[in-house]
Design an enzyme around this catalytic site. Structure first.
Site, mmCIF file in Angstrom:
data_model
loop_
_atom_site.group_PDB
_atom_site.id
_atom_site.type_symbol
_atom_site.label_atom_id
_atom_site.label_comp_id
_atom_site.label_asym_id
_atom_site.label_seq_id
_atom_site.Cartn_x
_atom_site.Cartn_y
_atom_site.Cartn_z
ATOM 1 N N ASP A 1 -5.553 -9.589 -5.273
ATOM 2 C CA ASP A 1 -5.267 -8.985 -6.546
ATOM 3 C C ASP A 1 -5.188 -10.085 -7.519
ATOM 4 O O ASP A 1 -5.630 -9.744 -8.627
ATOM 5 C CB ASP A 1 -3.578 -8.390 -6.505
ATOM 6 N N ASP B 1 -8.411 2.286 4.929
ATOM 7 C CA ASP B 1 -8.806 0.932 4.981
ATOM 8 C C ASP B 1 -9.629 0.534 3.535
ATOM 9 O O ASP B 1 -10.421 1.287 3.146
ATOM 10 C CB ASP B 1 -10.160 0.988 6.081
ATOM 11 N N LYS C 1 0.961 -1.300 0.116
ATOM 12 C CA LYS C 1 -0.049 0.003 -0.126
ATOM 13 C C LYS C 1 0.758 1.434 0.107
ATOM 14 O O LYS C 1 0.542 2.231 -0.536
ATOM 15 C CB LYS C 1 -1.025 -0.153 1.254
HETATM 16 P P1 ITT Z 1 -3.240 -1.459 7.115
HETATM 17 O O1 ITT Z 1 -2.026 -1.852 8.212
HETATM 18 O O2 ITT Z 1 -2.873 -0.306 6.387
HETATM 19 O O3 ITT Z 1 -4.545 -1.968 7.613
HETATM 20 P P2 ITT Z 1 -3.868 -4.220 5.793
HETATM 21 O O4 ITT Z 1 -3.176 -5.133 4.615
HETATM 22 O O5 ITT Z 1 -4.486 -4.801 6.894
HETATM 23 O O6 ITT Z 1 -3.206 -2.915 6.089
HETATM 24 P P3 ITT Z 1 -6.435 -3.206 5.019
HETATM 25 O O7 ITT Z 1 -6.975 -3.427 6.457
HETATM 26 O O8 ITT Z 1 -6.875 -1.993 4.271
HETATM 27 O O9 ITT Z 1 -4.897 -3.502 4.776
HETATM 28 O O10 ITT Z 1 -6.937 -4.395 3.921
HETATM 29 C C1 ITT Z 1 -7.811 -5.264 4.196
HETATM 30 C C2 ITT Z 1 -7.587 -6.444 3.252
HETATM 31 O O11 ITT Z 1 -8.121 -6.210 1.905
HETATM 32 C C3 ITT Z 1 -5.767 -6.603 2.914
HETATM 33 O O12 ITT Z 1 -5.234 -7.504 3.743
HETATM 34 C C4 ITT Z 1 -5.843 -7.384 1.625
HETATM 35 O O13 ITT Z 1 -6.136 -8.688 1.613
HETATM 36 C C5 ITT Z 1 -7.412 -6.818 0.816
HETATM 37 N N1 ITT Z 1 -7.044 -5.599 0.084
HETATM 38 C C6 ITT Z 1 -6.996 -4.353 0.330
HETATM 39 N N2 ITT Z 1 -6.598 -3.498 -0.726
HETATM 40 C C7 ITT Z 1 -6.264 -4.486 -1.813
HETATM 41 C C8 ITT Z 1 -5.809 -4.396 -2.915
HETATM 42 O O14 ITT Z 1 -5.192 -3.167 -3.424
HETATM 43 N N3 ITT Z 1 -5.382 -5.491 -3.610
HETATM 44 C C9 ITT Z 1 -5.968 -6.653 -3.123
HETATM 45 N N4 ITT Z 1 -6.136 -7.024 -1.863
HETATM 46 C C10 ITT Z 1 -6.488 -5.669 -1.377
#
Ligand code: ITT
Length: 196
Positions: free
Chosen positions: A148, A70, A13
């Protein structure tokens, strides 16, 4: 403003944000610190609560411009699952689990959503991005992260995991929320310049 801090545990991210920020001449720094994330049905509520918690508990952020994001995958035939539970779902049943759940579903429509909570000058602003697509029947590609490999953006031929970071940044939910945020920052900056 030329510097913003992205608070996330997720390096992918952060890297996506750095690439987008370049064209706005803003530098994004990465901070990976522990904080408690609430569980809620709405991504905006989660991002907002995280941002408020960080303001309250991390004194070192007080005078910084920072943001949290998020994101989640919402699948229509599963009534929006995994949505705000995406991280837990990915850790537990993963892409294979989603593919299994989708086997009997004809409607493959889904979308990714991203909500950013950005803190600056004592205020929090929210920015939202959404990308529509479909869940495919087998994983494709090894780039990116999370869901993805199973997500094909609408009218495209490559999954997010088959795209380079730069190409994913043309289509993703995250690039939309990030661009909205960076645009608002540059506009804000311009206003200050004109005001002087
Ligand atoms: P943070 O520390 O920023 O919270 P995170 O990986 O836990 O990092 P999120 O809670 O925002 O991020 O995302 C939840 C899940 O959704 C993440 O673990 C991925 O499995 C999925 N996800 C989010 N954005 C994605 C993307 O761009 N491509 C693929 N999967 C994604």
């Amino acid at each position: 403003m030329n510097e913003a801090y992205f608070i996330t545990h997720n390096k992918h991210k952060y890297e996506e944000a750095v690439e987008i920020a370049k064209s706005y001449k803003i530098s994004v720094e990465w901070i990976d610190i522990e904080y408690e994330e609430i569980q809620a049905d709405d991504l905006g509520d989660i991002a907002l609560a995280s941002c408020k918690k960080l303001i309250r508990t991390k004194k070192e952020l007080k005078n910084k411009h920072f943001f949290v994001e998020d994101a989640g995958l919402f699948i229509e035939s599963l009534n929006g699952f995994p949505g705000p539970y995406s991280a837990y779902t990915f850790q537990t049943i993963g892409n294979e689990g989603i593919l299994n759940l989708m086997k009997s579903e004809e409607n493959k429509t889904a979308y990714f959503k991203s909500v950013i909570a950005f803190f600056a000058n004592g205020k929090i602003n929210l920015f939202v991005g959404k990308t529509k697509g479909v869940i495919i029947t087998e994983k494709r590609g090894a780039k990116g992260f999370g869901f993805d490999p199973i997500f094909l953006p609408a009218d495209e031929e490559l999954t997010f995991a088959e795209m380079s970071l730069k190409t994913k940044n043309l289509y993703s939910h995250r690039q939309k929320s990030l661009r909205e945020m960076f645009t608002s920052l540059t506009t804000f900056e311009n206003k200050i310049v004109y005001g002087e």
